[in-house]
Design an enzyme around this catalytic site. Structure first.
Site, PDB file in Angstrom:
ATOM      1  N   ASP A  80       3.763  -2.529   2.680  1.00 21.90           N
ATOM      2  CA  ASP A  80       2.348  -2.563   2.298  1.00 21.90           C
ATOM      3  C   ASP A  80       2.002  -1.237   1.605  1.00 21.90           C
ATOM      4  O   ASP A  80       2.875  -0.628   1.004  1.00 21.90           O
ATOM      5  CB  ASP A  80       1.472  -2.856   3.530  1.00 21.90           C
ATOM      6  CG  ASP A  80       0.165  -3.532   3.150  1.00 21.90           C
ATOM      7  OD1 ASP A  80      -0.565  -2.976   2.323  1.00 21.90           O
ATOM      8  OD2 ASP A  80      -0.136  -4.615   3.679  1.00 21.90           O
ATOM      9  N   HIS A 112       2.992  -1.098  -1.758  1.00 18.24           N
ATOM     10  CA  HIS A 112       1.866  -1.570  -2.558  1.00 18.24           C
ATOM     11  C   HIS A 112       1.108  -0.425  -3.233  1.00 18.24           C
ATOM     12  O   HIS A 112       0.007  -0.613  -3.721  1.00 18.24           O
ATOM     13  CB  HIS A 112       0.914  -2.417  -1.693  1.00 18.24           C
ATOM     14  CG  HIS A 112       1.523  -3.723  -1.255  1.00 18.24           C
ATOM     15  ND1 HIS A 112       0.852  -4.658  -0.514  1.00 18.24           N
ATOM     16  CD2 HIS A 112       2.766  -4.237  -1.470  1.00 18.24           C
ATOM     17  CE1 HIS A 112       1.654  -5.702  -0.292  1.00 18.24           C
ATOM     18  NE2 HIS A 112       2.822  -5.463  -0.853  1.00 18.24           N
TER      19      HIS A 112
END
Ligand code: NAG
Length: 402
Positions: A228, A251
């Site tokens: 993430d 991310h």
């Protein structure tokens, strides 16, 4: 007494005095040390050492001078543990180490971290240094449950700082957390440096470092590879400095999601500089829910960044609304202003290298672009704009759309 005996005794006494002096001076410099093994911890990877760690922590916390909790070489099994203050000692060092040979591991059954939300939690501690060591939450079982299971536990962050101040975290490695690897919440003056964070790129919600409701946070010289965000900044993150981060996979570095609640504190004065993003989903992202909120993000500087095959190198996304639920007017109340992008280079993994979707009801303003050079394979990269205004200088590739 015979003169010989007297002189022998005086030599012995002189030695004792010298030893006592050495002993005292080493203590004066380093404070008192509390070795977890002396409190019953065992570095065999199997024995539950939670209580021993807590006893060592209490001793250090109640010390009247600077105190070190020392974790020697070995693998120590810990269940969820809260190291709480306020402490009498104004400086506590949590020293793990010799290098990477000191590891804290979570139980192998993921549900033993339960629903507490945190595995290793420091709470209300002022003057804390965490040095060295590896923490391994062994999150794979939990991720598997999340992906395929029906009812999983809430999941735990690996290392959390709540209501802490004047903290240094240096040389820590954190692996395979169930959810976030590090969380900094309601804290101030925290410097995280030389940390190494790793979870597989497909692992769900394994953010590297999350900052919320905190001020004066510095993160430098760290490598973050996760499933993430490498670093995420939530509501109330202020005066944040992020420098020399190697991010990816992951991310990217994100502000948001903001605007989840109607009343929420904003994010301001954030600098991200001298960092490299490799094959990440995003580079620098600001994201908000498409619904009413009094939140904001302002005075944000992104500069001297390199993008290597990043899907969305520069992105503002104010239309976040998963499942299209709870966003009646599809417009974000979060106000985004004074965001500077300067000297950002490299390659985009998609054609739209700069993507600005700002709120129709609260357009972004004061956005500055300077010296941007982003490519997309052999084709030309493009930029996309909605509801945004600002200025530009230097060479901007792809051409600015505002
Ligand atoms: C912005 O944050 C930095 C730390 O990153 C701090 O040194 C500076 O004083 C802050 N500026 C303002 C105006 O608060």
């Amino acid at each position: 007494m015979a003169p010989k005996l007297v002189s022998a005794m005086s030599v012995v006494i002189a030695c004792l005095v010298a030893l006592a002096f050495l002993f005292e001076s080493s203590h004066a410099a380093g404070g008192a040390t509390y070795n977890v093994v002396s409190y019953g911890a065992r570095g065999d990877g199997k024995t539950d050492s939670t209580k021993a760690f807590l006893r060592a922590w209490s001793a250090a916390c109640f010390s009247s001078r600077s105190a070190t909790v020392y974790v020697p070489r070995g693998t120590f099994l810990l269940k969820p543990v809260v190291f709480s203050g306020p402490c009498r000692s104004s400086r506590i060092v949590f020293q793990m180490g010799a290098g990477t040979s000191t590891t804290l591991v979570a139980p192998s059954n993921y549900w033993e971290l339960g629903n507490t939300g945190n595995w290793i939690l420091f709470i209300k501690v002022t003057g804390l240094s965490i040095y060295g060591g590896t923490v391994d939450a062994r999150g794979a079982g939990y991720w598997h449950c999340k992906r395929y299971g029906k009812s999983c536990t809430a999941g735990a962050r690996s290392v959390s700082l709540f209501w802490c101040s004047n903290v240094v975290v240096s040389g820590l490695r954190t692996l395979n957390s169930q959810t976030m690897h590090m969380a900094i919440d309601h804290s101030n003056n925290v410097h995280v440096k030389n940390v190494w964070i790793r979870a597989p790129s497909g692992s769900p919600n394994t953010d590297g470092i999350h900052i919320e409701a905190s001020t004066g946070i510095t993160i430098t010289a760290s490598t973050i590879m996760t499933g993430d965000d490498c670093i995420s900044l939530g509501s109330g993150a202020r005066n944040v400095w992020i420098e020399r981060i190697a991010c990816g996979p992951g991310h990217g570095i994100s502000i948001g999601s903001l605007g989840g609640s109607v009343n929420e504190d904003g994010v301001q004065n954030v600098t991200v500089t001298s960092s490299v993003f490799t094959k990440t989903q995003n580079g620098v992202r600001i994201k908000s829910w498409a619904r009413a909120s009094n939140g904001f993000a302002r005075n944000i500087v992104y500069r001297n960044l390199i993008m290597k095959n990043v899907d969305n190198p520069i992105i503002i996304d104010q239309k976040y609304c998963p499942g299209n639920k709870g966003c009646p007017r599809q417009s974000s109340g979060v106000k985004i202003s004074k965001v500077t992008y300067k000297n950002i280079r490299g390659s985009s993994g998609t054609q739209v290298a700069m993507n600005f979707y700002c709120s129709p009801s609260n357009p972004c303003w004061g956005i500055k672009l300077q010296d941007i050079r982003l490519t997309y394979g052999k084709k030309a990269a493009t930029s996309s704009c909605a509801n945004i205004g600002g200025s530009k200088s230097g060479v901007i590739i792809p051409r600015s759309c505002f």
